[in-house]
Design a protein around this motif. Sequence first.
Motif, PDB file in Angstrom:
ATOM      1  N   TYR A   4       0.828  -1.096   0.082  1.00  0.00           N
ATOM      2  CA  TYR A   4       0.235  -0.128  -0.048  1.00  0.00           C
ATOM      3  C   TYR A   4       0.844   1.137  -0.096  1.00  0.00           C
ATOM      4  CZ  TYR A   4      -3.459   3.342   1.407  1.00  0.00           C
ATOM      5  OH  TYR A   4      -4.098   4.818   1.525  1.00  0.00           O
ATOM      6  N   GLY A 114      -2.927   0.040  -3.875  1.00  0.00           N
ATOM      7  CA  GLY A 114      -2.810  -1.462  -3.291  1.00  0.00           C
ATOM      8  C   GLY A 114      -2.678  -2.227  -4.334  1.00  0.00           C
ATOM      9  N   ASP A 116      -1.047  -6.738  -4.934  1.00  0.00           N
ATOM     10  CA  ASP A 116      -0.228  -8.018  -4.497  1.00  0.00           C
ATOM     11  C   ASP A 116       0.129  -8.839  -5.670  1.00  0.00           C
ATOM     12  OD1 ASP A 116       0.912  -9.403  -2.534  1.00  0.00           O
ATOM     13  OD2 ASP A 116      -0.898  -9.893  -1.457  1.00  0.00           O
ATOM     14  N   ARG A 212       2.824   4.183   3.919  1.00  0.00           N
ATOM     15  CA  ARG A 212       2.904   2.903   3.529  1.00  0.00           C
ATOM     16  C   ARG A 212       2.021   2.007   4.177  1.00  0.00           C
ATOM     17  NH1 ARG A 212       8.401   2.688   1.507  1.00  0.00           N
ATOM     18  NH2 ARG A 212       8.047   0.617   0.971  1.00  0.00           N
ATOM     19  N   THR A 213       1.184   2.638   4.754  1.00  0.00           N
ATOM     20  CA  THR A 213       0.131   1.566   5.389  1.00  0.00           C
ATOM     21  C   THR A 213      -1.121   2.611   5.372  1.00  0.00           C
ATOM     22  OG1 THR A 213       0.562   2.571   7.700  1.00  0.00           O
ATOM     23  CG2 THR A 213       1.475   0.283   7.181  1.00  0.00           C
ATOM     24  N   PRO A 214      -2.100   2.058   5.129  1.00  0.00           N
ATOM     25  CA  PRO A 214      -3.476   2.785   5.191  1.00  0.00           C
ATOM     26  C   PRO A 214      -3.844   3.813   6.473  1.00  0.00           C
ATOM     27  CG  PRO A 214      -3.954   0.458   4.703  1.00  0.00           C
ATOM     28  CD  PRO A 214      -2.665   0.577   5.313  1.00  0.00           C
ATOM     29  N   ARG A 217      -4.395   2.300   9.953  1.00  0.00           N
ATOM     30  CA  ARG A 217      -4.016   1.024   9.889  1.00  0.00           C
ATOM     31  C   ARG A 217      -4.951  -0.070   9.438  1.00  0.00           C
ATOM     32  NH1 ARG A 217       1.048   0.527  11.062  1.00  0.00           N
ATOM     33  NH2 ARG A 217       2.267   2.338  12.164  1.00  0.00           N
ATOM     34  N   THR A 218      -6.160   0.595   9.080  1.00  0.00           N
ATOM     35  CA  THR A 218      -7.456  -0.487   8.564  1.00  0.00           C
ATOM     36  C   THR A 218      -6.997  -1.100   7.295  1.00  0.00           C
ATOM     37  OG1 THR A 218      -8.468   1.259   7.808  1.00  0.00           O
ATOM     38  CG2 THR A 218      -9.060   0.764   9.938  1.00  0.00           C
ATOM     39  N   PRO A 219      -7.093  -2.466   7.468  1.00  0.00           N
ATOM     40  CA  PRO A 219      -7.045  -3.096   5.835  1.00  0.00           C
ATOM     41  C   PRO A 219      -7.487  -2.062   4.828  1.00  0.00           C
ATOM     42  CG  PRO A 219      -7.518  -4.617   7.175  1.00  0.00           C
ATOM     43  CD  PRO A 219      -7.893  -3.111   8.194  1.00  0.00           C
TER      44      PRO A 219
END
Length: 232
Positions: A4, A114, A116, A212-214, A217-219
């Motif tokens: 992310y 986002g 993968d 680098r994270t939402p 910190r929620t997915p």
Amino acid sequence: MGLYVETRIRAGMEELWDRSQDPAQHQRWDLRFTSIDYLPRAEGEPQRFRYATRVLPFLSVDGTGISAGERRRADGTRVSALRFSSQHPLSLLAEGSGYWRYVPAPDGIRFLTGYDYRPRWGRFGALADRLVFRPLMGWATAWSFDRLRLWCERGTTPGRALARAAGESALRVLLSVAALLYAPLPAALFVLAAALLLPPLPGTPAARRCLRTPPGRTPASAPRLLSTLEPS
């Protein structure tokens, strides 16, 4: 999504959309790709594309993908989604998927991604991905997003931004080497720490400026548009 990255870009929506969706402009700022070419398609079908990344002066790794975008949504946001894969024997990346979101905000546009992927080469590939490739991909994405921000906000072309980054990195290395060779140890350690820890100049791209994270910190959830795309 496994990776992310988010940045805030003070630019018009159309400008940001064009520079991220037009292959000729996209490949100028994104370190992950050397070339991106759209393939012929019928009216109304998702866009298929071919990409390549130069890993050595005379060696490129290529792959194919399929993408679709939504430019007009009721909430004013935009989104694009893609699936991609590579059959190249030297590509650690086997297949993957991702999305981009464009979210208007009072101080600019939240531009975020986002994505993968599945590595190949069994246990060795999984270990290499976890220790080297995935961190490198996250850093390259964030650095590229900041390079795009500088292009949109300051008019710094991607080529000039890369030259500034290379020049500033070379200067830091030279100062560190000189300090280690000629300065007393405490002073040399101070210069070395400064070279490693001080942020790049405002006009130089820096991955550290991106989230680098939402937030919270929620997915992050992939858009429904992604489920409409068949594997590339």
